[in-house]
Design a protein around this motif. Structure first.
Motif, PDB file in Angstrom:
ATOM      1  N   ILE A   1      74.479  35.448   4.445  1.00  0.00           N
ATOM      2  CA  ILE A   1      74.920  34.181   3.853  1.00  0.00           C
ATOM      3  C   ILE A   1      74.937  34.380   2.350  1.00  0.00           C
ATOM      4  O   ILE A   1      73.898  34.628   1.721  1.00  0.00           O
ATOM      5  CB  ILE A   1      73.992  33.008   4.215  1.00  0.00           C
ATOM      6  CG1 ILE A   1      74.020  32.748   5.717  1.00  0.00           C
ATOM      7  CG2 ILE A   1      74.400  31.753   3.467  1.00  0.00           C
ATOM      8  CD1 ILE A   1      73.179  31.547   6.145  1.00  0.00           C
ATOM      9  N   ASP A   2      76.105  34.277   1.757  1.00  0.00           N
ATOM     10  CA  ASP A   2      76.266  34.469   0.324  1.00  0.00           C
ATOM     11  C   ASP A   2      75.700  33.264  -0.425  1.00  0.00           C
ATOM     12  O   ASP A   2      76.124  32.135  -0.199  1.00  0.00           O
ATOM     13  CB  ASP A   2      77.749  34.648   0.003  1.00  0.00           C
ATOM     14  CG  ASP A   2      77.988  35.133  -1.419  1.00  0.00           C
ATOM     15  OD1 ASP A   2      77.057  35.022  -2.247  1.00  0.00           O
ATOM     16  OD2 ASP A   2      79.098  35.609  -1.700  1.00  0.00           O
ATOM     17  N   HIS A   3      74.709  33.519  -1.318  1.00  0.00           N
ATOM     18  CA  HIS A   3      74.055  32.445  -2.064  1.00  0.00           C
ATOM     19  C   HIS A   3      74.611  32.263  -3.482  1.00  0.00           C
ATOM     20  O   HIS A   3      73.991  31.588  -4.302  1.00  0.00           O
ATOM     21  CB  HIS A   3      72.546  32.714  -2.164  1.00  0.00           C
ATOM     22  CG  HIS A   3      71.776  32.376  -0.921  1.00  0.00           C
ATOM     23  ND1 HIS A   3      71.971  33.022   0.275  1.00  0.00           N
ATOM     24  CD2 HIS A   3      70.805  31.454  -0.694  1.00  0.00           C
ATOM     25  CE1 HIS A   3      71.143  32.534   1.184  1.00  0.00           C
ATOM     26  NE2 HIS A   3      70.433  31.569   0.621  1.00  0.00           N
TER      27      HIS A   3
ATOM     28  N   ALA B   1      82.367  26.030  -4.213  1.00  0.00           N
ATOM     29  CA  ALA B   1      83.107  26.477  -3.037  1.00  0.00           C
ATOM     30  C   ALA B   1      82.262  27.402  -2.170  1.00  0.00           C
ATOM     31  O   ALA B   1      82.243  27.281  -0.935  1.00  0.00           O
ATOM     32  CB  ALA B   1      84.399  27.174  -3.468  1.00  0.00           C
ATOM     33  N   ASN B   2      81.544  28.315  -2.806  1.00  0.00           N
ATOM     34  CA  ASN B   2      80.754  29.276  -2.044  1.00  0.00           C
ATOM     35  C   ASN B   2      79.588  28.599  -1.333  1.00  0.00           C
ATOM     36  O   ASN B   2      79.298  28.886  -0.169  1.00  0.00           O
ATOM     37  CB  ASN B   2      80.225  30.381  -2.956  1.00  0.00           C
ATOM     38  CG  ASN B   2      79.609  31.509  -2.161  1.00  0.00           C
ATOM     39  OD1 ASN B   2      80.304  32.281  -1.527  1.00  0.00           O
ATOM     40  ND2 ASN B   2      78.278  31.592  -2.170  1.00  0.00           N
TER      41      ASN B   2
ATOM     42  N   ALA C   1      79.369  25.465  -0.432  1.00  0.00           N
ATOM     43  CA  ALA C   1      79.889  24.631   0.644  1.00  0.00           C
ATOM     44  C   ALA C   1      80.157  25.477   1.893  1.00  0.00           C
ATOM     45  O   ALA C   1      79.822  25.087   3.023  1.00  0.00           O
ATOM     46  CB  ALA C   1      81.166  23.929   0.198  1.00  0.00           C
ATOM     47  N   LYS C   2      80.722  26.663   1.673  1.00  0.00           N
ATOM     48  CA  LYS C   2      80.971  27.580   2.781  1.00  0.00           C
ATOM     49  C   LYS C   2      79.653  28.045   3.408  1.00  0.00           C
ATOM     50  O   LYS C   2      79.526  28.107   4.638  1.00  0.00           O
ATOM     51  CB  LYS C   2      81.763  28.785   2.264  1.00  0.00           C
ATOM     52  CG  LYS C   2      82.103  29.817   3.323  1.00  0.00           C
ATOM     53  CD  LYS C   2      82.888  30.970   2.696  1.00  0.00           C
ATOM     54  CE  LYS C   2      83.186  32.062   3.723  1.00  0.00           C
ATOM     55  NZ  LYS C   2      83.922  33.206   3.094  1.00  0.00           N
ATOM     56  N   ALA C   3      78.669  28.342   2.553  1.00  0.00           N
ATOM     57  CA  ALA C   3      77.359  28.783   3.048  1.00  0.00           C
ATOM     58  C   ALA C   3      76.681  27.690   3.855  1.00  0.00           C
ATOM     59  O   ALA C   3      76.025  27.962   4.872  1.00  0.00           O
ATOM     60  CB  ALA C   3      76.477  29.205   1.874  1.00  0.00           C
TER      61      ALA C   3
ATOM     62  N   VAL D   1      78.110  25.297   5.651  1.00  0.00           N
ATOM     63  CA  VAL D   1      78.745  25.202   6.967  1.00  0.00           C
ATOM     64  C   VAL D   1      78.284  26.354   7.857  1.00  0.00           C
ATOM     65  O   VAL D   1      77.954  26.159   9.036  1.00  0.00           O
ATOM     66  CB  VAL D   1      80.280  25.212   6.821  1.00  0.00           C
ATOM     67  CG1 VAL D   1      80.946  25.335   8.189  1.00  0.00           C
ATOM     68  CG2 VAL D   1      80.759  23.961   6.106  1.00  0.00           C
ATOM     69  N   PHE D   2      78.238  27.557   7.288  1.00  0.00           N
ATOM     70  CA  PHE D   2      77.815  28.716   8.079  1.00  0.00           C
ATOM     71  C   PHE D   2      76.367  28.565   8.524  1.00  0.00           C
ATOM     72  O   PHE D   2      76.033  28.850   9.682  1.00  0.00           O
ATOM     73  CB  PHE D   2      77.978  29.999   7.265  1.00  0.00           C
ATOM     74  CG  PHE D   2      77.580  31.234   8.030  1.00  0.00           C
ATOM     75  CD1 PHE D   2      78.491  31.907   8.833  1.00  0.00           C
ATOM     76  CD2 PHE D   2      76.274  31.717   7.967  1.00  0.00           C
ATOM     77  CE1 PHE D   2      78.122  33.037   9.549  1.00  0.00           C
ATOM     78  CE2 PHE D   2      75.893  32.839   8.680  1.00  0.00           C
ATOM     79  CZ  PHE D   2      76.825  33.502   9.476  1.00  0.00           C
TER      80      PHE D   2
END
Length: 377
Positions: A57-59, A64-65, A67-69, A71-72
């Protein structure tokens, strides 16, 4: 129990990463199903070898990043079936908080770096673990109620990171003084350099070894080069395992200005060094309030020099303090840390656990009690 640890990365250079990796591996050894979600790094292969799952999981801190993290992470919590999420840094706690609320599971946070202002955000946890008594007191002052705060003192003895490590002492010239740590101001290395300059005048055979790396390395090398004792100072640089240097050292010095509960002290004590630390944060607690190691004021090279000189001029005292480093050493095991942490999880799973999520959770006391006797993998 199904436990998900969340942290920024698993690179070797941070003490909080070492603590989280040690805990995850110990929990897996105890029979739990453990996963680490992080940006990845040096310790992923060790985690996998010890039966700990890893996911990336990219911190990186962009809207944007993150928000993506988010959801993942929510999807992984669901797919993994996590019963507890344990966050070890501010970004991971902020990501995990809404996920845990939506999923109805407790969030545990561990405050590793209390000196950072952002540590206040670790109060988001259903339970907040402080790594020393002083850190616990600081978090109470920041508004975390005692009902949600637990102290689990750091310990490393028996950690998975020690598997296969060399027990052969490094060849150091005696009398040897050793520093292991990050090369940045918080660790107080300039104080040790100044103290060693004083001590070396009357003890020219003494040698100082500095193990570690960091953003101030070149500045400290330049500082040492200006000293009359420069030829007696060795910058070893970073090493995958500093333990052989501890085995070979006579005196271990940690001159920190701030240090919540440095893992390196339990490692130095395990190696049998005579230990000197400063009277800040969790250092006195890790040195049994002076019974297992000498304590000096922080930011005071003269006082540190005096303590070093006393030891160097009385070699029998070095041996005496090496023996004293073993006082109650058995308390600093990772097994004890894992067991105490599990008790924190169980209280968080209790129906009446107070916390920012809700005092009423889906978890009943009977379920939490069952987990003490049934480790599911």
């Amino acid at each position: 129990m199904r436990i998900l640890h969340v942290l920024n990365h698993t690179q070797r250079l941070n003490g909080h990463v070492h603590a989280a990796v040690d805990l995850a591996c110990a929990q897996s050894a105890h029979g739990h199903d453990v996963c680490v979600a992080s940006g990845g790094g040096d310790f992923d292969s060790l985690l996998q070898k010890k039966g700990v799952k890893t996911v990336l999981i990219d911190h990186k801190r962009s809207f944007a990043n993150l928000a993506k993290a988010l959801v993942f992470l929510r999807g992984h919590v669901r797919d993994f079936g996590a019963e507890v999420v344990h966050a070890h840094m501010m970004t991971s706690a902020v990501l995990a908080f809404p996920v845990c609320r939506l999923s109805g599971i407790p969030l545990i946070t561990t405050v590793h770096n209390e000196f950072e202002k952002s540590a206040t955000l670790m109060g988001l946890g259903t339970r907040v673990i402080a790594v020393s008594d002083v850190v616990g007191a600081s978090m109470r002052k920041r508004g975390v109620p005692s009902s949600r705060l637990c102290v689990v003192l750091n310990g490393t003895i028996g950690s998975a990171r020690a598997d296969g490590r060399s027990e052969e002492p490094a060849a150091l010239c005696s009398p040897s003084i050793l520093f292991v740590g990050g090369l940045h101001p918080r660790k107080g290395l300039p104080d040790l350099l100044q103290a060693f300059e004083i001590v070396h005048r009357s003890n020219p055979d003494a040698r100082l070894y500095i193990v570690g790396d960091g953003p101030f390395k070149q500045a400290y090398v330049d500082m040492a080069f200006q000293l009359a004792c420069k030829s007696a100072i060795t910058f070893v640089g970073p090493t995958a395992d500093p333990y052989p240097y501890m085995l070979g050292a006579d005196i271990f010095v940690l001159p920190s200005h701030a240090d919540p509960a440095p893992l390196v002290l339990s490692e130095a004590r395990e190696a049998g060094c005579a230990v000197i630390g400063t009277m800040v944060d969790g250092i006195p607690q890790l040195l049994e309030q002076g019974e297992a190691g000498m304590l000096v004021p922080p930011g005071d090279p003269q006082s540190l020099a005096g303590t070093l000189a006393d030891l160097l001029e009385k070699p029998d005292q070095i041996d005496a303090w090496k023996a004293r480093s073993q006082v109650r050493l058995e308390y600093l095991t990772i097994d004890r840390v894992a067991r105490e942490t599990m008790q924190v999880y169980l209280t968080a799973l209790s129906k009446n656990a107070p916390g920012p999520e809700n005092a009423e959770t889906e978890h009943s006391p009977s379920r939490a009690d069952a987990l003490t006797s049934s480790h599911r993998k």
